[in-house]
Write an enzyme that holds these catalytic residues in place. Structure first.
Site: not given
Lengths: 246, 246
Positions: A50, A52, A199
């Site tokens: 996936r 975000d 991140r």
């Protein structure tokens, strides 16, 4: 059924992430809607992983089973043009029935873009994170090699992930500056990345570049296996899934 | 009153162009709203020229009269951060009372970006025009010098303009290809450009690059002084006002 692998790119700005969910526009549901219409039956899409909300993809890989064989360029063109304009299909190929976009991925490359210009570029507001503070690029470049190799990256994993094995191998961790000097471009390659890991890596490296953390802090953060030791999580709009390897 | 000159950039995607109008969100009205709030009185903004809906600016120049002097960085920061995020203020300076952003402009530079990748990049859908047909870059580069110099550009002027003098001088007309080969970047500099002139120039040059017009067609089109001789008007999303000179 014929199994297809496709490389897609998408602008994550107007998506609530990749994965299908009851409410919110997602990449998976747009792809499945288009393919199901093309096939006149329900088609399920599997991705390499996936992404975000707000995160972009240049080379996300998906696979799906289609009820009959279709010329590759017709399949690519259909996926490209019948999906909304923030999704593009770069290529399509037929793969073996046991190919799996997620389970067989052996490596991924991510890019993270940071707008360091003053003022923030209106053209990059959805395509780069903004960091308007002093930054020493050389300090970050000095710290990057400490990430290379095989480590337990628990300190760089957001809570809320159910994955228990936090050991990953990073092969490439680099930073270049755009020709106009207004953008930092981080590149990370590895055999896999934990939830929000890129991140958190960028948030930590920007702290080092901003002199709020010592340049040799990375080994201690890794050894501590504690999310609180690392820096903040950088914003999603700077992140791009660039390539998935098999 | 103190006269200020400011260099601003904006993402034209969500604007109905620069110029204030009864309906529709415009750059001018957003700037005037912000400055009027900062001054607690109505402020009027003058630009070097309008830009159409969807057209971007990297270096648009405006001027306005402010009721009192304000530190330059405070003025820049106010204009930058109190306007919506698709407008940025790059710099501000105090100028003489007779400075005029439009009347005193001696030259402008525009950039026009064309996405020639397959598929169309989702990241460039608002920031480049799309041309998915065969293109011979060298043919365009061969034709570009024919635009240089002082000419009557009536053939490259959209109808609906009230300006009668169509003589303009072009100093630079160039084309480069992005490093990934997926984008054409045209640059045009001159003492001024007619209504939609850059977009008609690009539409004509793409026709030459696509072999639907001879490579030496430009002099005849200029001499004919007829809009019908030139190519179509390229889409606004590829156009950027890059610099205004005084």
């Amino acid at each position: 059924m014929v199994r297809y692998k496709a490389i897609i790119s998408y602008d994550g700005t107007n998506f609530s992430g990749f994965q299908r969910q009851p409410n919110g526009r997602t990449v998976q549901s747009e792809l499945e809607k288009t393919l199901s219409k093309m096939a006149s039956q329900s088609i399920e899409v599997h991705a390499s992983g996936r992404t975000d909300a707000g995160v972009h993809a240049i080379g996300q890989v998906i696979h799906f089973d289609f009820p009959h064989e279709r010329p590759l360029e017709r399949m690519r063109f259909g996926l490209d043009t019948q999906t909304p304009e923030d999704i593009a299909c770069r290529s399509v190929e037929i793969v073996a029935d046991d190919f799996h976009a997620r389970y067989l991925a052996t490596g991924k490359t991510y890019e993270f873009r940071v707008d360091i210009g003053k003022p923030r570029s209106p053209f990059r507001r959805y395509y780069a994170s903004y960091f308007p503070y002093p930054i020493d690029v050389e300090k970050i470049q000095q710290a990057l090699p400490d990430l290379l190799g095989t480590h337990d990256f628990t300190s760089f994993c957001a809570s809320g992930s159910s994955i228990e094995d936090h050991v990953r191998t990073i092969d490439e961790a680099s930073l270049t500056v755009s020709s106009d000097g207004d953008e930092l471009i981080f590149t990370f390659s590895g055999n896999g990345f934990l939830y929000k890991m890129i991140r958190i890596l960028v948030g930590t490296l920007l702290k080092i570049g901003n002199d709020r953390m010592p340049v040799d802090a990375i080994p201690g953060i890794i050894a501590g296996k504690d999310r609180n030791l690392a820096g903040p999580t950088a914003h999603p709009e700077g992140l791009y899934l660039k390539e998935v390897r098999y």
